[in-house]
Enzyme design. Sequence first.
Site, mmCIF file in Angstrom:
data_model
loop_
_atom_site.group_PDB
_atom_site.id
_atom_site.type_symbol
_atom_site.label_atom_id
_atom_site.label_comp_id
_atom_site.label_asym_id
_atom_site.label_seq_id
_atom_site.Cartn_x
_atom_site.Cartn_y
_atom_site.Cartn_z
ATOM 1 N N HIS A 111 -23.123 6.699 -5.837
ATOM 2 C CA HIS A 111 -23.351 7.119 -4.374
ATOM 3 C C HIS A 111 -24.955 7.564 -4.038
ATOM 4 O O HIS A 111 -24.912 8.175 -3.160
ATOM 5 C CB HIS A 111 -22.550 8.329 -4.167
ATOM 6 C CG HIS A 111 -20.896 7.843 -4.326
ATOM 7 N ND1 HIS A 111 -19.929 8.787 -4.314
ATOM 8 C CD2 HIS A 111 -20.503 6.774 -4.149
ATOM 9 C CE1 HIS A 111 -18.776 8.169 -4.374
ATOM 10 N NE2 HIS A 111 -18.888 6.932 -4.253
ATOM 11 N N LEU A 206 -10.425 20.653 -13.296
ATOM 12 C CA LEU A 206 -9.817 22.065 -13.084
ATOM 13 C C LEU A 206 -8.343 21.995 -12.881
ATOM 14 O O LEU A 206 -7.776 22.932 -13.246
ATOM 15 C CB LEU A 206 -10.516 22.671 -11.888
ATOM 16 C CG LEU A 206 -10.504 24.111 -11.640
ATOM 17 C CD1 LEU A 206 -10.928 24.700 -12.682
ATOM 18 C CD2 LEU A 206 -11.189 24.667 -10.359
#
Length: 245
Positions: A111, A206
């Site tokens: 990106h 997470l």
Amino acid sequence: MSGPGAIVVLTGAGISAESGIDTFRDKGGIWERHRIEDVATPEAFARDPAAVHVFYNDRRRQLVGGDVRPNAAHHALARLETSWPDEVFVVTQNIDDLHERAGSRNLIHMHGELCKARGARCGVVIARDEDLTVETPCTSCGTSGALRPHVVWFGEMPLELERTYAALGSCALFVAIGTSGNVYPAAGFVTEARQAGHAHTVELNLEPSAGETLFAERHYGRASEVVPAFVERLLASETIEGSGT
Ligand code: APR
């Protein structure tokens, strides 16, 4: 005797969260404070380049400001690259330079990169730590206002996809770290690695990502804890399947 196999690691904003860089889609994340259409599309830059420069200047100042550093997850991946007997290739969605600062070398930024600018007319890419404005001249063609952040916006083609798909098709292990699995083509890499490369696939995050069920193995927790633990197990066993123990 052949080695244990090549590893491809995809990282997202979650690997840099503990270094103090905001993620995009967590509570309070970047896309809760800014509209993608206003700051991260070619149309936004054409419509209001000054606003787009302010958005990236703020993020660049935070990155180069001094107290943002790689965390244990970045360092563990750099250690994996130097210690694993076969190739380790990191493809990051992140535009920060924390993988490089931790020592990763076999790395691409699909990106783009926050600390680089690109001549919108001539295409030249230059290193750029300072702010960009609509007056900043391009160092190559001299055109004022033609420099844009070297960042891939929504609707634009990610960088180095050919090299990435080649790596996905020949790896034995694919690991996704700190990414919500919301944005393609990155979110499809796990399927490519499984189908083209018959790779073992692992998610370290997470919490479960949108692509959770696509992974053969999953470990949840903070990247600074789960990534070093995973890398240590991998290096201790030097086998791909053994990493699942
Ligand atoms: N450790 C591990 N994972 C974490 C941590 C942490 N400390 N903190 C957050 N995460 C996880 C979140 O649970 C979430 O799944 O990181 C992920 C971050 O997801 P996003 O904010 O969507 O970031 P990312 O997946 O990298 O976004 C992909 O979208 O907006 C575009 O171009 C932008 O590259 C970005 C792309």
